[in-house]
Design a protein around this motif. Sequence first.
Motif, short mmCIF file in Angstrom:
data_model
loop_
_atom_site.label_atom_id
_atom_site.label_comp_id
_atom_site.label_asym_id
_atom_site.label_seq_id
_atom_site.Cartn_x
_atom_site.Cartn_y
_atom_site.Cartn_z
N ILE A 193 104.31 51.02 26.88
CA ILE A 193 105.23 51.38 27.55
C ILE A 193 106.31 51.00 27.52
O ILE A 193 107.35 51.24 27.86
CB ILE A 193 104.92 53.18 27.89
CG1 ILE A 193 103.64 54.04 26.33
CG2 ILE A 193 106.02 53.82 28.40
CD1 ILE A 193 103.14 54.84 26.99
N THR A 194 106.60 50.42 28.87
CA THR A 194 107.37 50.33 29.56
C THR A 194 107.69 49.06 28.91
O THR A 194 108.87 48.34 29.34
CB THR A 194 106.43 48.91 31.35
OG1 THR A 194 105.79 50.61 31.71
CG2 THR A 194 107.19 48.29 31.95
N SER A 195 106.88 47.75 28.04
CA SER A 195 107.73 47.20 27.29
C SER A 195 108.57 47.76 26.85
O SER A 195 110.00 47.23 26.06
CB SER A 195 106.44 46.23 26.40
OG SER A 195 105.40 45.18 28.00
N ALA A 196 107.58 48.55 25.96
CA ALA A 196 109.01 48.90 24.85
C ALA A 196 109.75 49.68 25.14
O ALA A 196 111.47 49.36 24.80
CB ALA A 196 108.91 49.75 24.00
N GLY A 197 109.69 50.67 26.40
CA GLY A 197 111.16 50.81 26.48
C GLY A 197 112.48 49.84 28.06
O GLY A 197 113.42 50.36 27.43
N ARG A 198 111.61 49.05 29.00
CA ARG A 198 112.17 47.54 29.39
C ARG A 198 113.20 46.78 27.17
O ARG A 198 114.37 45.99 27.41
CB ARG A 198 111.84 46.15 29.25
CG ARG A 198 111.78 47.30 31.11
CD ARG A 198 110.90 46.04 31.50
NE ARG A 198 110.00 46.66 32.91
CZ ARG A 198 110.37 46.47 34.26
NH1 ARG A 198 109.61 45.25 33.93
NH2 ARG A 198 108.96 46.47 35.20
N GLU A 239 114.54 47.96 24.83
CA GLU A 239 115.27 49.40 24.67
C GLU A 239 114.79 49.61 22.83
O GLU A 239 115.10 49.76 22.25
CB GLU A 239 116.57 48.75 24.35
CG GLU A 239 117.16 48.37 26.04
CD GLU A 239 118.45 47.74 25.92
OE1 GLU A 239 119.60 48.45 24.36
OE2 GLU A 239 119.67 47.70 26.21
N ARG A 276 109.84 54.35 22.38
CA ARG A 276 108.23 54.13 23.06
C ARG A 276 107.52 54.87 22.78
O ARG A 276 106.34 54.41 22.99
CB ARG A 276 109.44 54.62 24.92
CG ARG A 276 110.30 54.46 25.67
CD ARG A 276 109.72 54.43 27.24
NE ARG A 276 110.78 54.06 27.72
CZ ARG A 276 110.55 54.13 29.11
NH1 ARG A 276 109.89 54.87 30.13
NH2 ARG A 276 110.67 53.86 29.62
N SER A 325 106.19 53.04 19.64
CA SER A 325 105.84 51.80 20.19
C SER A 325 105.29 51.60 20.56
O SER A 325 103.93 50.66 21.02
CB SER A 325 107.60 51.24 21.05
OG SER A 325 108.29 51.05 20.18
N ALA A 326 104.07 52.80 20.84
CA ALA A 326 102.81 52.79 21.94
C ALA A 326 101.77 52.82 21.53
O ALA A 326 100.90 51.36 22.04
CB ALA A 326 103.21 54.79 22.51
N THR A 371 105.79 45.08 15.04
CA THR A 371 107.03 45.74 15.44
C THR A 371 107.34 45.38 13.98
O THR A 371 108.09 46.46 13.45
CB THR A 371 107.70 45.17 16.05
OG1 THR A 371 106.94 45.35 17.39
CG2 THR A 371 108.98 45.52 16.85
#
Length: 252
Positions: free
Chosen positions: A79-84, A86, A89, A92-93, A244
């Motif tokens: 989730i952190t990777s997806a958020g950073r 853009e 989330r 992509s989780a 992805t």
Amino acid sequence: MTSTVAWSDLAFFYFIAIIPLSLLWSMGLKDLSRDLAISIVRMSIQLLVIGFYLQTVFDLDNLALNILWLVAMALIAAITSAGRAEMPRLKSAIPLTSAILIAMLPVLLMFIVVLSRPVPWYSAQITIPIAGMLLGNALGSLVIALRRFNLRTPEDREHIELLTTMGATKLEARRTLVKASLRAAASPVIASMATLGLVSLPGMMTGQILGGFNPIEAVQYQIAIMLGISASQTLSIILALRFTIYMEAEYE
């Protein structure tokens, strides 16, 4: 060297932290000083909470709880990777968590079976810290790769559209972009590994030496974990990019 740290001793280091805070404030960088102060407070609270939680996990040493914690760590990293990067989330989780776990678990099991050999084999005191090192190192590279892949340049889009109109598959059309993303993520990792031991001593090795390990043994463990980190990083990036692409195809 003492194996415990008194709270009064720890407080001394908070006084040290006042120095950069004061310097930034005096230079007129009040917002930066405030952000640093908030980060210090957050870091302290988070580490204390996780410390008490891990103590409970270590005491229980339950296989199901250990697995649940590993999955939770991978999910947070995803989730952190997806958020950073853009990226969405929620969408992509699952793909990113799957990529991280598939890349991490074989390395973690090898470390447990070949090097540590804890009893029981799923000992939380071994599995969780090693998994944390693997995930922590993979996270930065994953963010770089996904961000490069997701935030495409106009040239990237034109190249993908051209190949798609020529009949290329989703993966084939994005192959150049995947390579560029891998290159962007791998470069700092390679540079860091190339200077390891010369510019800085890695954390695991330093911790073991401070804990009384023979330096050669500490080096052996560090080499093993660095090779494992390199393998899990690379595999997690490749899988994350592949998943992805599939996710993009599904939602287009």
